[in-house]
Scaffold this active site. Structure first.
Site, PDB file in Angstrom:
ATOM      1  N   GLY A 204       0.842  -1.212   0.000  1.00  0.00           N
ATOM      2  CA  GLY A 204       0.000   0.000   0.000  1.00  0.00           C
ATOM      3  C   GLY A 204       0.863   1.242   0.000  1.00  0.00           C
ATOM      4  CG  ASN A 205      -0.213   4.727  -1.459  1.00  0.00           C
ATOM      5  OD1 ASN A 205      -0.894   5.556  -0.873  1.00  0.00           O
ATOM      6  ND2 ASN A 205      -0.643   4.096  -2.559  1.00  0.00           N
ATOM      7  NE  ARG A 206       5.314   6.427   4.643  1.00  0.00           N
ATOM      8  CZ  ARG A 206       5.670   5.505   5.523  1.00  0.00           C
ATOM      9  NH1 ARG A 206       4.855   5.185   6.493  1.00  0.00           N
ATOM     10  NH2 ARG A 206       6.833   4.917   5.435  1.00  0.00           N
TER      11      ARG A 206
END
Ligand code: CTP
Length: 394
Positions: A204-206
């Protein structure tokens, strides 16, 4: 629109007849519920005359014997606005208490409620009041914050109910009655995507989704009918004109874009979509047996590129670019490659800018390569300016 106003027993109730008059003049249909004690502050006769409707105070009308049906009131209303909202009503609302007609109606409103708390300075600062406000905000109630100024007690501070004109403006904004995008169908993507590695882990990412949600709200405030395709976030969209569709993966996002883009007039793709996903996610949790593991990643579907390739003459499409170097060149490249009308470049590398910050600093490139700089500001304010840009250039 149908505006249901709830008046509670605060001195600022004196401003509400003017608010009712203003809303009726603007073409809204207005009905009013008063808590029993609020009639000490403002007369039901004045309220009913100005709203052109009977006022509901009790569960049944003692004179006519008629039953006031709280569910019918809630079904009728596009929005319930509790103004002024006293500390007492605030506390009861936050706990789901239901000992008067207004509170019963609130419980039937399914998230279409705004409150304008008004009370004395010390009361407004009290931890219980702050806590109740944040509970209600978390439940999806929209808070119209009080103003700073002289209060009925003679003290000066935060707690004053905004003037009727400001209240009407906030209500209209919330109902999408500002109107520059009335009838326009908008598609917005927001938040990250999660790509499964195994039964419990993901790539995923932030991204927090804040920018996309703020844009969805700013579009709805202008009257657009918004479909918000949202990756996993902590956020909820509260606007009645926003329909949220939850997605988790780039593949699900792509399927939703394929469903919704053909009938949209306008697209703003702010999601931070994973560019690659594990080629074969393990259906079981991977055990820690090996010293190293290799993830084979394959490209995901590019929703924005697809929407650009299908774009019809009347459609306006805006993308986002988040770059760590050579931002301008990459952003302009994506604008052309993905057939966009505009692209927003997140200017990274500075304090207060980017994922998970409340603020952002951006630059918008249009088709002719002309750049518009928007300096560091809250994501909400930037969203308003992005929407103003769209209105001007679409
Ligand atoms: N986007 C999308 N679907 C993807 C990847 C990106 O819809 N699979 C959209 C994003 O929402 C954003 C724009 O494309 O509006 C650009 O995303 P970005 O990740 O910056 O660019 P990429 O095209 O993925 O290129 P790169 O990662 O090489 O910079």
């Amino acid at each position: 629109m149908h505006v249901l106003i709830g008046i509670t027993a605060g001195i600022a109730a004196y401003k509400i007849p003017l608010l009712i008059r203003l809303l009726v003049k603007q073409g809204h249909e207005v009905r009013v519920i008063m808590t029993p004690d609020s009639s000490d502050f403002v007369s039901p006769l004045v309220v009913s005359t100005l709203s052109k409707n009977p006022v509901a105070i009790e569960f049944w009308d003692r004179k006519t014997g008629e039953w006031n049906h709280h569910v019918a009131y809630a079904e009728w209303a596009d929005v319930l606005v509790v103004a002024p909202c006293t500390a007492n009503t605030l506390a009861k609302m936050s706990q789901g208490l239901c000992d008067n007609f207004l509170l019963a109606t609130f419980l039937s409103m399914r998230n279409r409620t705004m409150i304008a708390p008004a009370m004395d300075l010390e009361m407004y600062q009290h931890p219980t009041v702050r806590r109740n406000l944040s509970i209600l905000e978390g439940d999806g109630v929209v808070i119209i914050p009080p103003e700073h100024g002289e209060l009925a007690s003679g003290m000066v501070g935060e707690g004053r109910l905004p003037q009727p004109e400001q209240l009407a403006e906030r209500i209209n904004e919330h109902l999408g009655c500002q109107g520059l995008l009335n009838g326009v169908k908008a598609l917005v993507t927001a938040g990250p995507t999660y790509e499964a590695i195994d039964a419990v882990r993901f790539v995923g990412n932030r991204s927090s989704g804040k920018m996309g949600y703020a844009i969805a709200e700013a579009l709805a405030n202008q009257g657009a009918q918004v479909t918000l395709l949202s990756g996993p976030t902590q956020l909820t969209a509260k606007h009645p004109l926003i329909q949220t569709v939850k997605i988790e993966t780039a593949k699900e996002l792509f399927a939703s874009v394929q469903t919704h883009w053909p009938s949209a007039d306008l697209g703003v793709f702010a999601a931070a979509v994973a560019d690659y996903r594990p080629s074969e996610p393990n259906p079981q949790k991977i055990k820690k047996n090996e010293d190293s593991v290799t993830l084979n990643l394959v490209k995901t579907e590019d929703s924005l590129a697809w929407a650009g390739s299908q774009k019809k003459m009347h459609q306006f499409l805006m993308g986002f670019a988040l770059e760590t170097s050579e931002g301008e060149a990459y952003a302009k490249g994506k604008l052309i490659k993905k057939h966009l009308d505009a692209i927003v470049l997140n200017v990274l590398g500075e304090n207060g800018v980017g994922f998970n910050f409340e603020t952002n600093k951006i630059r918008i490139f249009g088709k002719e390569g002309k750049a518009v700089d928007l300096p560091l500001d809250s994501k909400k304010e930037l969203a308003k300016k992005i929407v103003a840009y769209i209105i001007e250039n679409k």
